[in-house]
Design a protein around this motif. Sequence first.
Motif, PDB file in Angstrom:
ATOM      1  N   CYS A 171       0.767  -1.326  -0.027  1.00 38.82           N
ATOM      2  CA  CYS A 171       0.070   0.076  -0.077  1.00 38.82           C
ATOM      3  C   CYS A 171       0.971   1.351  -0.110  1.00 38.82           C
ATOM      4  CB  CYS A 171      -0.953  -0.085   1.317  1.00 38.82           C
ATOM      5  SG  CYS A 171      -0.139  -0.555   2.729  1.00 38.82           S
ATOM      6  N   CYS A 172       2.118   1.120   0.629  1.00 38.05           N
ATOM      7  CA  CYS A 172       2.904   2.544   0.815  1.00 38.05           C
ATOM      8  C   CYS A 172       4.193   2.239   0.355  1.00 38.05           C
ATOM      9  CB  CYS A 172       3.097   2.682   2.285  1.00 38.05           C
ATOM     10  SG  CYS A 172       1.365   3.022   3.122  1.00 38.05           S
ATOM     11  N   CYS A 224       1.269  -2.718   8.241  1.00 36.92           N
ATOM     12  CA  CYS A 224       2.003  -1.799   7.487  1.00 36.92           C
ATOM     13  C   CYS A 224       2.682  -0.752   8.353  1.00 36.92           C
ATOM     14  CB  CYS A 224       1.390  -1.323   6.129  1.00 36.92           C
ATOM     15  SG  CYS A 224       2.293   0.218   5.478  1.00 36.92           S
ATOM     16  N   CYS A 227       1.414   2.764   7.363  1.00 38.05           N
ATOM     17  CA  CYS A 227      -0.038   3.107   7.630  1.00 38.05           C
ATOM     18  C   CYS A 227      -0.251   3.053   9.310  1.00 38.05           C
ATOM     19  CB  CYS A 227      -0.801   1.921   7.142  1.00 38.05           C
ATOM     20  SG  CYS A 227      -1.142   1.585   5.473  1.00 38.05           S
TER      21      CYS A 227
HETATM   22 ZN   LIG Z   1       0.599   0.805   4.215  1.00 38.40          ZN
END
Ligand SMILES: [Zn+2]
Length: 253
Positions: A171-172, A224, A227
């Motif tokens: 996601c990051c 994560c 996050c």
């Molecule tokens: Zn993330």
Amino acid sequence: MAEFYCSKLLGKFEQCLHAVTTKDSKLTYHGSLALHTGEAANEIISNRLEMAQRLGADIDAHFIVANQTHSDNITVIESRESKGWHTIEDAIENCDALITDQKGVVLTILTADCVPVLLFDSKKEIVAAVHAGWKGTKADITGKTVGKMIEVFGSDPEDIIAFIAPSIGRCCYEVGEDVAQHFMDTEAFDKVGEKYMLDLPLINQKQLLDAGLIAEHIEMSGQCTSCEVEKYFSYRKEQGCSGRFMSMIALTF
Ligand SMILES: [Zn+2]
């Protein structure tokens, strides 16, 4: 008490102690455990001693810290000793994976986005801790560590339990083509315009499977660091933070 983040799988084994520190661990000084990032050494040492006490382990613990360099160098700890714990001077040089069969020796990995992997051979009673950023992942340090456990201790990979601790997620973790090109043969990325979102935990999981581990014996934290920056240090999210959290594993007596 959620002082440490733990693996459900590893938690089933009494003879194995493990923990991942978080910002919720509320260590006195800001919570970092790294001596190499320019923070006050006396505060880091104080955090380490506080953490060791709180681990509440029924072990006369010796802690091992390596000078992590994104290598694929693996060190086998053969005696009950401390390294890199009270001072950075005697940390294990140029090393990103640790293995031991010695009880009471706590293997540690320091990260703020990179992938920490904890391994436990439940039959032979061997533990290992791996630091895998993209370079270590590219070099298959996780697979090589399993290989070393087989070579040195005769481990059967089917007996090895693995925990992939919190790290930056797909996601990051945005990378350029220069990094992504090394992982084009995997499905562990999404292409977004000119950028790639890379999934290092997934690649490490695949490396463990390729090394012979059973899928059910691999636990992904799914957390994560970017996050969940309220809980973990994230080098990316905190724009070059000096804090590092610690993942650790040991055999108890
Ligand atoms: Zn993330």
